[in-house]
Design a protein around this motif. Sequence first.
Motif, PDB file in Angstrom:
ATOM      1  N   HIS A  80      -5.571   9.699   0.589  1.00 24.83           N
ATOM      2  CA  HIS A  80      -5.411   8.884   1.794  1.00 24.83           C
ATOM      3  C   HIS A  80      -6.007   9.572   3.027  1.00 24.83           C
ATOM      4  O   HIS A  80      -5.344   9.734   4.066  1.00 24.83           O
ATOM      5  CB  HIS A  80      -3.918   8.593   2.022  1.00 24.83           C
ATOM      6  N   HIS A  92      -6.605   3.172  -3.855  1.00 23.51           N
ATOM      7  CA  HIS A  92      -6.419   3.401  -2.407  1.00 23.51           C
ATOM      8  C   HIS A  92      -6.683   4.874  -2.064  1.00 23.51           C
ATOM      9  O   HIS A  92      -6.027   5.442  -1.196  1.00 23.51           O
ATOM     10  CB  HIS A  92      -5.008   2.969  -2.018  1.00 23.51           C
ATOM     11  N   HIS A 121       3.763  -2.066   3.081  1.00 29.05           N
ATOM     12  CA  HIS A 121       3.755  -0.711   2.518  1.00 29.05           C
ATOM     13  C   HIS A 121       5.028  -0.429   1.729  1.00 29.05           C
ATOM     14  O   HIS A 121       6.127  -0.725   2.193  1.00 29.05           O
ATOM     15  CB  HIS A 121       3.620   0.319   3.641  1.00 29.05           C
ATOM     16  N   ASP A 140       0.793  -1.236   0.000  1.00 33.00           N
ATOM     17  CA  ASP A 140       0.000   0.000   0.000  1.00 33.00           C
ATOM     18  C   ASP A 140       0.826   1.287   0.000  1.00 33.00           C
ATOM     19  O   ASP A 140       1.970   1.319   0.452  1.00 33.00           O
ATOM     20  CB  ASP A 140      -0.872   0.039   1.262  1.00 33.00           C
ATOM     21  N   ASP A 141       0.165   2.345  -0.433  1.00 32.02           N
ATOM     22  CA  ASP A 141       0.573   3.749  -0.262  1.00 32.02           C
ATOM     23  C   ASP A 141       1.587   4.263  -1.278  1.00 32.02           C
ATOM     24  O   ASP A 141       2.039   5.400  -1.176  1.00 32.02           O
ATOM     25  CB  ASP A 141       1.093   4.038   1.158  1.00 32.02           C
TER      26      ASP A 141
END
Length: 217
Positions: free
Chosen positions: A92, A88, A182, A37-38
């Motif tokens: 965020h 995503h 991540h 993620d991210d």
Amino acid sequence: MPAGLRPLKKPVSTLEDYRRALPGSAFPADAVALTIDDGPHPVWTPKILRLLHKHHVPALFCMIGNQVLGHETVARDVVRDGHQVANHTWSHPTEMGRRPHRHMRRELARTQEKIYDTTGHAPNLFRSPGGDWSPALLRTAAKARLVPLDWSDDPRDWSRPGVAAITRRLLAARPGRILLCHDGGGDRSQTYTALRTVIPALQARGYRFVALDHRHP
Ligand SMILES: [Zn+2]
């Protein structure tokens, strides 16, 4: 207007959930899925891509729209290497599940558009930041034809608890699990170093890493 998906009561957090939410998908009994993620991140994403390539492991990259912005080449490299990409959100946000409907819709739509324009791939999966869900967010995702995705194994690598802690938590994975890691959001050297051990160790146990987004094999 295309019909939305049937809203799920809760997000998908295991491969069994996934199979139930998307009939027609199937996984081997020894399967685990790796989600990252991210990103995309100019330093950590390429390093992780090289590691995945070395071990022939597919992964799902849950990308933040405003990180794709400016790192388009990295995002394209992820898809070029055969990995899957999920939505995503754009920025965020915290408490995504409690945002006004318009805000939720915009976070999803803008990211969907940016990922598609950049990679040619329209995600089918959506992961809410921090796993923050609500019935309203599940409905919004369904209307956008996005399957809500969580995880089952969270090593909390984003908090940089040390390589040993991340490694230990990931090695606790069992078949059918969805692992969270991540590549963005800061210095991910601990995550990278842990994965260098964890990926071959899980493979040595006979586990098979599988791609999640089956509609884009
Ligand atoms: Zn995130």
